[in-house]
Design an enzyme around this catalytic site. Sequence first.
Site, PDB file in Angstrom:
ATOM      1  N   CYS A 215     -33.415 -14.290 -73.080  1.00 44.27           N
ATOM      2  CA  CYS A 215     -34.185 -13.276 -73.833  1.00 44.27           C
ATOM      3  C   CYS A 215     -35.336 -12.679 -73.010  1.00 44.27           C
ATOM      4  O   CYS A 215     -35.692 -11.508 -73.198  1.00 44.27           O
ATOM      5  CB  CYS A 215     -34.712 -13.873 -75.130  1.00 44.27           C
ATOM      6  SG  CYS A 215     -35.323 -15.550 -74.980  1.00 44.27           S
TER       7      CYS A 215
ATOM      8  N   HIS B  25     -41.047 -11.139 -77.472  1.00 44.58           N
ATOM      9  CA  HIS B  25     -41.617 -11.662 -76.225  1.00 44.58           C
ATOM     10  C   HIS B  25     -42.395 -10.548 -75.521  1.00 44.58           C
ATOM     11  O   HIS B  25     -41.882  -9.455 -75.285  1.00 44.58           O
ATOM     12  CB  HIS B  25     -40.514 -12.149 -75.277  1.00 44.58           C
ATOM     13  CG  HIS B  25     -39.814 -13.396 -75.730  1.00 44.58           C
ATOM     14  ND1 HIS B  25     -40.203 -14.130 -76.833  1.00 44.58           N
ATOM     15  CD2 HIS B  25     -38.751 -14.053 -75.199  1.00 44.58           C
ATOM     16  CE1 HIS B  25     -39.396 -15.173 -76.966  1.00 44.58           C
ATOM     17  NE2 HIS B  25     -38.506 -15.148 -75.990  1.00 44.58           N
TER      18      HIS B  25
ATOM     19  N   GLN C 161     -44.195 -15.890 -75.071  1.00 46.32           N
ATOM     20  CA  GLN C 161     -42.925 -15.909 -75.780  1.00 46.32           C
ATOM     21  C   GLN C 161     -43.029 -16.509 -77.182  1.00 46.32           C
ATOM     22  O   GLN C 161     -43.665 -17.545 -77.378  1.00 46.32           O
ATOM     23  CB  GLN C 161     -41.900 -16.687 -74.943  1.00 46.32           C
ATOM     24  CG  GLN C 161     -41.717 -16.057 -73.577  1.00 46.32           C
ATOM     25  CD  GLN C 161     -40.667 -16.728 -72.711  1.00 46.32           C
ATOM     26  OE1 GLN C 161     -40.823 -16.784 -71.504  1.00 46.32           O
ATOM     27  NE2 GLN C 161     -39.595 -17.228 -73.309  1.00 46.32           N
TER      28      GLN C 161
ATOM     29  N   THR D  35     -34.722 -12.222 -80.517  1.00 49.34           N
ATOM     30  CA  THR D  35     -33.430 -12.577 -81.129  1.00 49.34           C
ATOM     31  C   THR D  35     -32.557 -11.349 -81.385  1.00 49.34           C
ATOM     32  O   THR D  35     -31.373 -11.482 -81.664  1.00 49.34           O
ATOM     33  CB  THR D  35     -33.598 -13.373 -82.457  1.00 49.34           C
ATOM     34  OG1 THR D  35     -34.389 -12.596 -83.359  1.00 49.34           O
ATOM     35  CG2 THR D  35     -34.260 -14.720 -82.206  1.00 49.34           C
TER      36      THR D  35
HETATM   37  N1  LIG Z   1     -33.599 -17.948 -79.965  1.00 49.81           N
HETATM   38  C1  LIG Z   1     -33.593 -16.990 -79.051  1.00 49.81           C
HETATM   39  O1  LIG Z   1     -34.501 -16.128 -78.988  1.00 49.81           O
HETATM   40  C2  LIG Z   1     -32.486 -16.928 -78.032  1.00 49.81           C
HETATM   41  C3  LIG Z   1     -32.420 -15.815 -77.197  1.00 49.81           C
HETATM   42  C4  LIG Z   1     -31.404 -15.730 -76.235  1.00 49.81           C
HETATM   43  C5  LIG Z   1     -30.477 -16.743 -76.141  1.00 49.81           C
HETATM   44  N2  LIG Z   1     -30.565 -17.832 -76.960  1.00 49.81           N
HETATM   45  C6  LIG Z   1     -29.530 -18.872 -76.829  1.00 49.81           C
HETATM   46  O2  LIG Z   1     -28.694 -18.796 -77.995  1.00 49.81           O
HETATM   47  C7  LIG Z   1     -28.245 -20.107 -78.351  1.00 49.81           C
HETATM   48  C8  LIG Z   1     -28.631 -20.376 -79.785  1.00 49.81           C
HETATM   49  O3  LIG Z   1     -30.032 -20.337 -79.929  1.00 49.81           O
HETATM   50  P1  LIG Z   1     -30.723 -20.509 -81.368  1.00 49.81           P
HETATM   51  O4  LIG Z   1     -32.147 -20.230 -81.107  1.00 49.81           O
HETATM   52  O5  LIG Z   1     -29.989 -19.753 -82.404  1.00 49.81           O
HETATM   53  O6  LIG Z   1     -30.487 -22.109 -81.628  1.00 49.81           O
HETATM   54  P2  LIG Z   1     -30.509 -22.915 -83.006  1.00 49.81           P
HETATM   55  O7  LIG Z   1     -31.411 -22.279 -83.982  1.00 49.81           O
HETATM   56  O8  LIG Z   1     -30.757 -24.326 -82.612  1.00 49.81           O
HETATM   57  O9  LIG Z   1     -28.988 -22.806 -83.573  1.00 49.81           O
HETATM   58  C9  LIG Z   1     -27.892 -23.473 -82.986  1.00 49.81           C
HETATM   59  C10 LIG Z   1     -26.614 -23.273 -83.829  1.00 49.81           C
HETATM   60  O10 LIG Z   1     -25.506 -23.867 -83.165  1.00 49.81           O
HETATM   61  C11 LIG Z   1     -24.780 -24.720 -84.070  1.00 49.81           C
HETATM   62  N3  LIG Z   1     -24.179 -25.806 -83.268  1.00 49.81           N
HETATM   63  C12 LIG Z   1     -24.817 -26.711 -82.480  1.00 49.81           C
HETATM   64  N4  LIG Z   1     -23.915 -27.472 -81.820  1.00 49.81           N
HETATM   65  C13 LIG Z   1     -22.683 -27.044 -82.222  1.00 49.81           C
HETATM   66  C14 LIG Z   1     -21.342 -27.435 -81.914  1.00 49.81           C
HETATM   67  N5  LIG Z   1     -21.068 -28.406 -81.037  1.00 49.81           N
HETATM   68  N6  LIG Z   1     -20.318 -26.776 -82.524  1.00 49.81           N
HETATM   69  C15 LIG Z   1     -20.564 -25.785 -83.417  1.00 49.81           C
HETATM   70  N7  LIG Z   1     -21.810 -25.365 -83.742  1.00 49.81           N
HETATM   71  C16 LIG Z   1     -22.849 -25.987 -83.166  1.00 49.81           C
HETATM   72  C17 LIG Z   1     -25.819 -25.170 -85.079  1.00 49.81           C
HETATM   73  O11 LIG Z   1     -25.180 -25.459 -86.295  1.00 49.81           O
HETATM   74  P3  LIG Z   1     -25.229 -26.908 -87.005  1.00 49.81           P
HETATM   75  O12 LIG Z   1     -26.633 -27.096 -87.473  1.00 49.81           O
HETATM   76  O13 LIG Z   1     -24.238 -26.777 -88.098  1.00 49.81           O
HETATM   77  O14 LIG Z   1     -24.818 -27.919 -85.993  1.00 49.81           O
HETATM   78  C18 LIG Z   1     -26.667 -23.883 -85.215  1.00 49.81           C
HETATM   79  O15 LIG Z   1     -25.999 -22.995 -86.092  1.00 49.81           O
HETATM   80  C19 LIG Z   1     -28.854 -21.068 -77.334  1.00 49.81           C
HETATM   81  O16 LIG Z   1     -27.933 -21.312 -76.299  1.00 49.81           O
HETATM   82  C20 LIG Z   1     -30.063 -20.301 -76.820  1.00 49.81           C
HETATM   83  O17 LIG Z   1     -30.434 -20.693 -75.523  1.00 49.81           O
HETATM   84  C21 LIG Z   1     -31.531 -17.939 -77.911  1.00 49.81           C
END
Ligand SMILES: NC(=O)c1ccc[n+]([C@@H]2O[C@H](COP(=O)([O-])OP(=O)(O)OC[C@H]3O[C@@H](n4cnc5c(N)ncnc54)[C@H](OP(=O)(O)O)[C@@H]3O)[C@@H](O)[C@H]2O)c1
Length: 353
Positions: free
Chosen positions: A148, A241, A175, A330
């Site tokens: 991001c 950010h 951030q 996001t």
């Molecule tokens: N947040 C940001 O600003 C941002 C920006 C760019 C990139 N990212 C990237 O995007 C990804 C997600 O970020 P987030 O912030 O949304 O994280 P998050 O809030 O922790 O959400 C993670 C999601 O993945 C699911 N999950 C985890 N392990 C899994 C598995 N083995 N199989 C299926 N589902 C699974 C979880 O569901 P359950 O609870 O059901 O397990 C939850 O829905 C990360 O790799 C992060 O680095 C995030």
Amino acid sequence: MRNELRLGILGATGMVGQQYIKLLADHPWFKVSRIVGKKSAGMSFKDAAEWVGEYDPPASIMDMKVDGANPESQGADLFVSCLPTDGAKELEPLYARLYPTFSDASAYRMEDDVPLIIPEVNAEQGRLIERQKRSRNWMGFLVTGPNCTSIGLNMTLKPLDDEFKIRKVIVSTMQAVSGAGYPGVPSLSIIDNVIPYIKDEEDKVAIESNKILGKFVGGRVEPAGLAVSAMCHRVATIDGHMESVYIETEKPVSVNDASQALRDFTGLPQSLKLPTAPEKPIIVREEPDRPQVRKDKNAGTVPGMSTVVGRIRPGLDNHSLKYTLLSHNTIRGAAGNTILTAELFYKQGWMNL
Ligand SMILES: NC(=O)c1ccc[n+]([C@@H]2O[C@H](COP(=O)([O-])OP(=O)(O)OC[C@H]3O[C@@H](n4cnc5c(N)ncnc54)[C@H](OP(=O)(O)O)[C@@H]3O)[C@@H](O)[C@H]2O)c1
């Protein structure tokens, strides 16, 4: 081109997953047909997700059941993945073998046959999937979006590099907490605080920028050869950010010329009129106290998709410049950028659907 494609979300209940659900609620081409999670598998979306948005989720999603991962039996035409790194490492190749798969996770961003795309900046690198599909013998493919912080930064570096040829970039970031996912940083650690450390973030910004701004030649990306140094901080805002940037250039650079280059910047998503393309990828503000997180994170024709730049001023000599940028982490930093990438691939006929 088919009129409507069924889209599955891997990681639908998290911070980025919730943005997908909001942004796709009325999408003209993609309809959410599958939602996948791990701990929440078997539950309804409304019971599984700690919804953080201001409005309720779309009614069509509330009672949808969260499935466990099972690529063989998960009929959708394409998938987006916002899985944590380990989940992405294990599952993304299994989905990409069968379906077009677009990921926000970092697990495969730096593989040399995996595109790392900001659609306005390096759409041509999408052609890496031709080699990827051949060498891996996949029916589908894997495309990633940058971190991001890298997205907002590189959106602004691209027009400045094209015009003035950048040699060095120094960036200090502020951030938002949603960048750490849900529940993320404990409230007692972040309220009334700034934390000057985000694990692995500074290296990601440097490495990814060189791939994003690299040249696509002979079916490969040649790294840009930029010196990038990042200093990343977590601050107590929810989304958006902010980044303070200092660049050094080969050609002389002035504030006026740089402002014009940023204002004029446009890309393939704009000329193809893709549904999630903002009219202006970069919005330049003249006021001395903009951009501000609360006022500007949703600026532009598609809220959260434009990078807002301000405080453009000279650096130490006429080969340097400094400015502040704001990018919604996001939306443009994850779900919005990836939806725009999927739209680009679909419109270009790269999905074979
Ligand atoms: N947040 C940001 O600003 C941002 C920006 C760019 C990139 N990212 C990237 O995007 C990804 C997600 O970020 P987030 O912030 O949304 O994280 P998050 O809030 O922790 O959400 C993670 C999601 O993945 C699911 N999950 C985890 N392990 C899994 C598995 N083995 N199989 C299926 N589902 C699974 C979880 O569901 P359950 O609870 O059901 O397990 C939850 O829905 C990360 O790799 C992060 O680095 C995030």
